[in-house]
Each structure stands twice: as C-alpha cells, then as structure tokens.
Design an enzyme around this catalytic site. Structure first.
Site, short mmCIF file in Angstrom:
data_model
loop_
_atom_site.label_atom_id
_atom_site.label_comp_id
_atom_site.label_asym_id
_atom_site.label_seq_id
_atom_site.Cartn_x
_atom_site.Cartn_y
_atom_site.Cartn_z
N GLU A 33 24.83 -57.71 -10.21
CA GLU A 33 24.71 -56.78 -11.58
C GLU A 33 23.03 -56.50 -11.79
O GLU A 33 22.72 -57.44 -11.91
CB GLU A 33 25.52 -57.39 -12.68
CG GLU A 33 26.12 -56.65 -13.52
CD GLU A 33 27.46 -55.84 -13.03
OE1 GLU A 33 27.00 -54.62 -12.31
OE2 GLU A 33 28.48 -56.44 -12.95
N THR A 35 21.04 -55.21 -10.12
CA THR A 35 20.22 -55.29 -8.94
C THR A 35 19.92 -54.10 -8.23
O THR A 35 18.99 -53.99 -7.60
CB THR A 35 20.80 -56.26 -8.23
OG1 THR A 35 22.20 -56.04 -7.78
CG2 THR A 35 20.70 -57.56 -8.49
N GLY A 128 35.50 -45.75 -21.93
CA GLY A 128 34.40 -46.68 -22.25
C GLY A 128 34.47 -48.09 -22.01
O GLY A 128 33.89 -49.06 -22.44
N LEU A 131 34.27 -48.89 -16.27
CA LEU A 131 34.80 -48.92 -15.05
C LEU A 131 34.25 -47.74 -14.20
O LEU A 131 34.69 -47.22 -13.37
CB LEU A 131 36.23 -49.03 -14.78
CG LEU A 131 36.51 -50.41 -15.63
CD1 LEU A 131 38.23 -50.40 -15.81
CD2 LEU A 131 35.95 -51.73 -14.73
N SER A 132 33.20 -46.80 -14.83
CA SER A 132 32.47 -45.88 -14.16
C SER A 132 33.22 -44.52 -14.17
O SER A 132 33.32 -43.78 -13.12
CB SER A 132 32.10 -46.21 -12.69
OG SER A 132 31.05 -46.96 -12.86
N SER A 133 33.94 -44.14 -15.25
CA SER A 133 34.50 -42.94 -15.25
C SER A 133 33.62 -41.82 -15.29
O SER A 133 33.91 -40.58 -14.43
CB SER A 133 35.34 -42.66 -16.69
OG SER A 133 34.43 -43.01 -17.87
N SER A 134 32.18 -42.04 -15.51
CA SER A 134 31.64 -40.95 -15.33
C SER A 134 31.09 -40.47 -14.18
O SER A 134 30.89 -39.40 -13.42
CB SER A 134 30.01 -40.85 -16.36
OG SER A 134 29.53 -42.18 -16.05
N GLU A 166 23.24 -37.68 -12.96
CA GLU A 166 23.26 -38.69 -14.02
C GLU A 166 22.12 -38.76 -14.36
O GLU A 166 21.76 -39.15 -15.80
CB GLU A 166 23.95 -40.03 -13.67
CG GLU A 166 24.21 -40.90 -14.70
CD GLU A 166 25.64 -41.04 -15.24
OE1 GLU A 166 26.65 -40.87 -14.56
OE2 GLU A 166 25.80 -41.75 -16.10
N ASP A 178 27.33 -47.55 -8.96
CA ASP A 178 28.62 -46.88 -9.23
C ASP A 178 28.94 -45.64 -8.25
O ASP A 178 30.07 -45.64 -7.88
CB ASP A 178 28.37 -46.30 -10.80
CG ASP A 178 28.17 -47.39 -11.63
OD1 ASP A 178 28.13 -48.38 -11.24
OD2 ASP A 178 27.66 -46.88 -12.71
#
Ligand code: GLA
Length: 393
Positions: A33, A35, A128, A131-134, A166, A178
C-alpha cells in the site's frame, strides 16, 4: 443488472439501437500500500463487483453519458462535443469528469473519434469505499472507445491512459495500481506488479479453507485527495534528500538497511517515517507474494497485519475506525490477517478469515465496531474476477 440497464438505455438514448455490454471490476489491494507512487510492488486483485456499461456508436461527434447511480434526477443524458472537452467541469454531475478525462487524454495521444457514442453506466460498488470506482469508470470508458471506435488499445495502455486522466484532468495524483489491477486483473489470481517497470505476474489466490472478507468502515474517504497528494510530496522530499547522498531513482530502490544508513540525509523526521513505510511495505509485498506462492497463508497474514501497523504509525493514513476494525479482527481466532486497504482515511479493511470463523467475524466485529464508533460496518465476501472487458451476451 443488464436487463434493467437495457430498459433505461432505451428510454434515455434510443429504443432501437442494440448497445454492446461491458464490465469493469473494482479492486482490492492485498498488500503493497502506498508503494505504487514510490516505484515499488503492489499485490491487488480485481473484484466481481464493479461497473457495467451499455454503449453504442451514434452519428455525429458528440458524447452522451448517463449514470444510473448518479443521474436519477435527470431525464436526459449529459452531452458534450469531443472537440469541446478540455477541462474539468464543476457542478452537480461531477462524475462525468472521469469519462471526460479519458476523452481528453486519448485526444492528446492522437486518437480521433470516428463517430459519436452513447454510454449508460450502472455500478454495484459501494460508494466512497475506496474500492476504486473511479479507476473502474476510467478503464471502462477507454475499453468502450477502443472496442466501438476501433482504437485498438491494449490493457496496459488502457491502464496508463486512465491513470493519466485521473492525474492530469481530475487532479488526483494516484499511482498506477488501481487502473492496472482493474484493466489487467485475472479471476482467482492476484497481480504482483512492479510499478517502476510495469512487469507483472499472476499469483493464484489459493485460500484453502479461508475467505477474503472486505469490511467497509463506512467512513467516506473524503480527505483522500489532499492528504494523498501531501503524502506523495513528503516522499518526494525524502527522495530528493537521499539522492544528494545516494544515486537512486525512487524510494523503493532502497532496502531498509540502506534507508537506515542514509536516514540522516532526510531533513524532516516526518518525511523519514513516510519513506520508511514505503521501503518496508515494498519488502512486505514481495515477501507476501512469495508466501502465497509457497502456500504459507499464515505468513501472508502476519505481513498484512504488519502492513496495517506501518500505515498507522509511519504513513499515518489510517483513521480510528480503520484501526478499530483491524484490531478487533486481530483478536478473533480464525483471522489469518487483516489490514486497511486502498488510500486510507476511511474506506475498507481486507481480511483473510477461516470460513468457519466468518460468522463470528461479522457478528463480533459488527457489534463491537458500532459500540465503539457509533457507525455500522458492512461486510462483503470478496470474489475475484477478470479485468475490464466486453461481455458476451
Ligand atoms: C489509491 C491510489 C493508488 C494507490 C493507493 C495506495 O488507491 O489511487 O494509486 O496509491 O491509494 O496504495
């Protein structure tokens, strides 16, 4: 899911066109995480919940978008000409910035839009939750353009373009994890990715008698943008300091022993802690993947726990709610490992739990978490899936 979407598609866009269906998963990171932005290893997998889309080309050169999750109050799609998409929009339909960012990046890379397109999105990722919806939305949009407008973009490029959207359009300076996990994920596997070189390998996620459980703290990770960018800046400063004494290109080039040796070069003690997290977490990610390959799940679990401690004490991106969830989990027999996952400041923990302890895990943690924090946690038994792609219907 798709049946309801077809009805909405007919209403919002066109009753006569036959749209193609796509799916883009969410992701959970098992370990490694913070990294990715320091040139280290990450070890995520793609999830079986995510975002679906129906899409079809249309005459002209405009893009029409509609989200069943965010646009309920609108009876018409968002519409924009490809030529006019240059910067982020402020306003109520801010979710469109992810697909618009993708358009802007593809234009920058010289792709041309041979026709217009209609896209309907609908997702079942908790909002929110980190879990990386974007990223799921970005990679999904690249894939749709690639398939329907003949752009021929492979999975690795799709991840890179999505990350660029992004970073440069939305303004969140995320790493590649992600988008890569979502684009390149494989069912029943985790992806060990070297974020410096983008070399990757798939490791079978063989959990034996255990399950992967994602626990949502239901603390929306709202600080994630500003605090995330600040952590990156602190690591950057530490790297600049160390580079004066040692020739490296990123923090994760260092071993922990080397970081110790050069620690006095780092001017700020806070920055040194951030660097220590990145370097130690990188080593843990590599060892954890080895442990999983060797079938040593308990070693994997201990490394997960240590990852949480480092994120709490050195990187300081956990919040009391995430610490509560992890600490409660560590005290339940049958929990092999548990840690916060994703950017931090809210969102989820990921835990490996013996299947016959799963009910106790959910019952005890649910009750105690609510007692201590006043919030309700949600639990998901995670299944893995393949990366973003077109669905055969
Ligand atoms: C967010 C970012 C990723 C990664 C994680 C932390 O999810 O989008 O690039 O940095 O945080 O590991």
């Amino acid at each position: 899911m798709l049946d309801g979407m077809k009805e909405t598609y007919a209403k919002i866009f066109s009753p006569s066109s036959k749209p193609a269906a796509f799916f883009s998963p969410g992701r959970v990171n098992l370990i490694g995480e913070h990294t990715d932005h320091e040139g280290g290893y990450v070890f995520p997998c793609a999830l079986d919940f995510g975002i679906y889309a129906l899409a079809a080309p249309r005459p002209g050169n405009t893009l029409r978008l509609y989200s069943m999750n965010f646009d309920g109050e609108y009876s018409a799609p968002f519409e924009a000409g490809f030529d006019g998409i240059t910067e982020k929009l402020n306003g109520s339909r801010s979710w469109v910035n992810y697909p618009l960012g993708v358009v802007s990046v593809l234009k920058k890379h010289g792709y041309s839009f041979s026709s217009g397109i209609d896209i309907l999105y609908s997702g079942n990722l908790p909002d929110g939750a980190g879990l990386s919806s974007s990223a799921a939305l970005e990679v999904l949009t690249v894939r749709i353009f690639s398939d329907l407008l003949g752009m021929n973009i492979d999975g690795v490029k799709a991840a890179l373009y999505s990350q660029e959207a992004e970073n440069d359009f939305v303004g969140m300076h995320c790493g590649i994890m992600d988008q890569f996990a979502i684009s390149m994920g494989r069912k029943n596997h985790a992806v060990l990715l070297n974020c410096s070189t983008l070399e990757y390998s798939y490791v079978p996620l063989e959990l034996g008698t255990c399950k992967l459980i994602i626990t949502n703290s239901n603390v929306p990770h709202s600080l994630v943008g500003s605090e995330y960018n600040l952590r990156r800046q602190q690591c950057e400063e530490a790297l600049t300091d160390i580079k004066r004494a040692k020739d490296i290109s990123c923090l994760c080039d260092l071993t922990l022993e080397e970081l110790d040796e050069y620690s006095c070069a780092v001017k700020s003690p806070v920055n040194l802690k951030r660097a220590r997290h990145a370097v130690s977490e990188n080593a843990r990610a590599i060892r954890a993947a080895e442990a999983l390959r060797a079938g040593d799940l308990h070693r994997f679990g201990r490394l997960m726990n240590a990852s949480h401690v480092s994120l709490r004490d050195d990187y300081q991106v956990t919040v009391p709610e995430l610490d509560t969830l992890a600490e409660l989990a560590w005290n339940i027999p049958g929990v092999v490992g548990s840690r916060m996952t994703g950017g931090g400041f809210g969102g989820c923990t990921v835990s490996i739990v013996e299947s016959d302890a799963a009910d106790e895990f959910i019952g005890k943690i649910g009750a105690e978490y609510e007692k201590r924090t006043g919030r309700k946690a949600s639990f998901y038994a995670a299944q893995t899936s393949d990366g973003t792609g077109r669905l055969n219907e």
